[in-house]
Design a protein around this motif. Sequence first.
Motif, PDB file in Angstrom:
ATOM      1  N   PHE A  51      -3.686  -3.047   4.933  1.00 44.12           N
ATOM      2  CA  PHE A  51      -2.904  -4.033   4.173  1.00 44.12           C
ATOM      3  C   PHE A  51      -2.684  -3.498   2.764  1.00 44.12           C
ATOM      4  N   ALA A  52      -1.442  -3.561   2.274  1.00 40.81           N
ATOM      5  CA  ALA A  52      -1.114  -3.075   0.933  1.00 40.81           C
ATOM      6  C   ALA A  52      -0.314  -4.140   0.190  1.00 40.81           C
ATOM      7  N   ASN A  57       3.419  -7.219  -8.468  1.00 43.39           N
ATOM      8  CA  ASN A  57       4.344  -8.139  -7.811  1.00 43.39           C
ATOM      9  C   ASN A  57       3.767  -8.493  -6.448  1.00 43.39           C
ATOM     10  N   ALA A  58       3.103  -9.650  -6.370  1.00 34.52           N
ATOM     11  CA  ALA A  58       2.390 -10.048  -5.151  1.00 34.52           C
ATOM     12  C   ALA A  58       3.323 -10.259  -3.971  1.00 34.52           C
ATOM     13  N   TYR A  81      -1.088  -0.347  -6.249  1.00 39.51           N
ATOM     14  CA  TYR A  81      -1.347  -1.158  -5.061  1.00 39.51           C
ATOM     15  C   TYR A  81      -2.840  -1.422  -4.851  1.00 39.51           C
ATOM     16  N   TYR A  82      -3.073  -2.633  -4.287  1.00 41.31           N
ATOM     17  CA  TYR A  82      -4.384  -2.984  -3.727  1.00 41.31           C
ATOM     18  C   TYR A  82      -4.287  -2.742  -2.220  1.00 41.31           C
ATOM     19  N   ILE A  83      -5.187  -1.902  -1.668  1.00 35.57           N
ATOM     20  CA  ILE A  83      -5.134  -1.533  -0.248  1.00 35.57           C
ATOM     21  C   ILE A  83      -6.454  -1.905   0.420  1.00 35.57           C
ATOM     22  N   LYS A  84      -6.320  -2.526   1.581  1.00 35.88           N
ATOM     23  CA  LYS A  84      -7.510  -2.970   2.325  1.00 35.88           C
ATOM     24  C   LYS A  84      -7.434  -2.399   3.745  1.00 35.88           C
TER      25      LYS A  84
END
Length: 827
Positions: A51-52, A57-58, A81-84
Amino acid sequence: MKRLKTTKVLLMLLTLMFGITALAQNSKKSIVSGTVVETATNLPLEYASIFAQNENNANIVSGGMTDSKGHYSFEVPNGSYYIKIEFLGYKTIELHKVAVNGDTNLGVKKVADDNQMLDEVLVIAEKSTVDIKLDKKVYNVGQDMIVKGGTAGDVLDNVPSVTVDSEGAVSLRGNENVKVLIDGKPTGLANNIQEAMRILSAESIDKVEVITNPSARYEAEGGAGIINIVLKKGKAQGINGNVTATVGDPRNYGLSGNVNIRGEKYNFYTTLSYRDGKVKGYGRNNNQYLDAKGNTTQFINEYKDNNRDRESYDGTFGLDYYLTPSLTWSNNVTVRRTNGSAYNTVDYQYYDPSYVLQYNRDRIENRKSDYNSVEYSTSFEKKFKKEDHKLTVEATISQDRSNDMANISDINDHLNKMSYERNSNNDKYKNGLVKVDYTLPIGKNGNFEAGYLGTFKTTTNNFSLANLTGNQWVTNTKVSNILEYKEQVNAFYAQYGDKITDKLNFMVGLRWEKSNIDVNQLVSKDFNNKKYDDFFPSLFLNYELDDSSSLSVSYSKRIMRPRGHFLNPFSNYTSDINFFQGNPNLDPAKTNAFDLGYLKRWSGFTLSASAYLNKTDDTFQFVKRIAGTNASGTPITVSSPINLATEYRYGFDFTLNYTPFKWWKLNGNFNFYRSEINGDYTFTNFDGTVEKENFDQNTYAWFTRITSKITLPYKIDWQVNGMYRAPYDTSQGRAKGNLSANTSLSKDILKDKATITFNVSDIFNSRKRESDTYLPQSISHSEMQWRGRQINLSFTYRFNQSKMNRQKQQKPGNGDGEQGGGEMEMM
């Protein structure tokens, strides 16, 4: 005009598919890629979700899913980016402020098990029940709680695009012209699939592979495609296994287990099972008979009450011996034994033209049966220095015997008399198979395959019917006979696949099969030999739209050879006025199959869609006819398969997996098709009169299935699925729609070493086949239910295994049950 209409519909299907593809196209963006592996084993982790989300910008969200090699890639606009990275049963990896200013590779990320496990414990994947791939669907039986304590028929009736009717006949996309393999081979039970649906336990099956348009490497048999039932085999290091016990109502006692012992130079595995069950079902035929002017002459209502008991034993023993690091010798022995009995009653009610009851007749049948089977397979696999360069040689021999005997009492109130008859049906089946497969990688992406398959089969069926006359049994020579079926098929194939560009790859193949078939009726001295050979080409094109979606176009030529009960003109006579009769003069049906497929993966969502067209010459069609009268003058209705001229079948098939939350998984399938059949049939009645019927018929049909699996509080898994088959027209009437549902609850106990499962099959007791038939001489309504509602409670205990984790080690060689292995996957 009809062909023009067909072409227009096909063009609409293709336009819609390309429209879906166009919508899936994205503008050019930077690519984020990487690899996910398991910490303990360094093995790739398939189907892990990535998931990115843009941290500025959400609303900008993207992601993907890992493939079979643990790779992933997806496109995003440049930014931070926040990456999970997450996978059920493993610790989540979170990455913050990942800068993307052009193509970015995050490298190899290792995910750790979320549970504390001992080093020697085998860990097994919590896979999706259905894995969707572009060229096939893989149904993982071990994760489906609904089929616990059931049979192979229950398993296949939960597979996307597959249906099993009340008598065990298997269909793919609504088409019974399908080839069923067991462990990739057409041996043993695979040649009597209706019996296999009742004998094989669900616990003995590892997975089911559905291939709607097989390549030249596979047998050409099966116009609708191939269903491969893969039985469980040991694969893991050390000593491990499990035991499952089942109790149910109606009576269903079962005990099964498998053990695997693997050392450095060998791998031994065994699966044993015992089952004692009782099956209750019924059948109904309400018949209105007409004279030549269409006036009613009489009504006869027929009700069957079936009670069947069956006790079965199954054993599989396998040994893989690693002669050298590159040479493996595998051996497998399977033994099966089944004993059965049945007490069936048939009640006939005779009415006059005004529907006033005239009299009753009762028919009581006591039936005994036994089935014995033994099969031995041996194979050598040689791996060469280059990866995926290998040679496999395999041989299989098997022998099956079945004996079926019935004593029937017929009580006629009207004539105030009782008559007796008995029949026996004895089968002997022998099979031999030799298979050679060679795989050679060429260049960077090329792959060449070639091989040989020889199958050699002999079946002898001895059917006898006798009536008690005075104090002596007199054989009915009109229906007693010995049917001998011999089949020899020799096949060679070659195929080559490669990439044309980075996005486009292809695979082209050609198969040649030579058939020599004898269908001999030894008592009546009717001998029939058929020799034919043909080429079966296949072509596959696959275009990768992006890293998460693909489009494919495929073509193959297929064949369906009639065998088994399709050919045998003699059957059981539980009812003497409604029965099935095979046709020894059936010719093979040949199909040209075209398929346009689209696959798209999102984070937590996978969609597979296809548009297909099958043109089949000499298609099989089951028809009913009035064929004379019995001894008391009652009209006899016979159902038989025949060859008709041509069938066009085209439609859509959609399958999806969706995980909206960690605790909720959904799987759905929808199939819609149109069938156009053209042909006339001329037949001779028992009384010698010749009749001709027209079987031109066009119909729309569809069915859908959805499965939901939810994890409730206290880690209780709840699964429910439902299926609806819409009504459709037939050549001689109309089949009714049918809605059915199953449910189950499952809970892990004893520190996840054991699982207890409660399931209900056919909750509403509604799974049955209903149809209306309109003949010039009769109008009838029929219902058939092979088995009613079933409730089971199962307990599974695992030793040196844990349910929630990923399998560490694969069995070397062709462990997936497919022929040859190594085929370039069209992804």
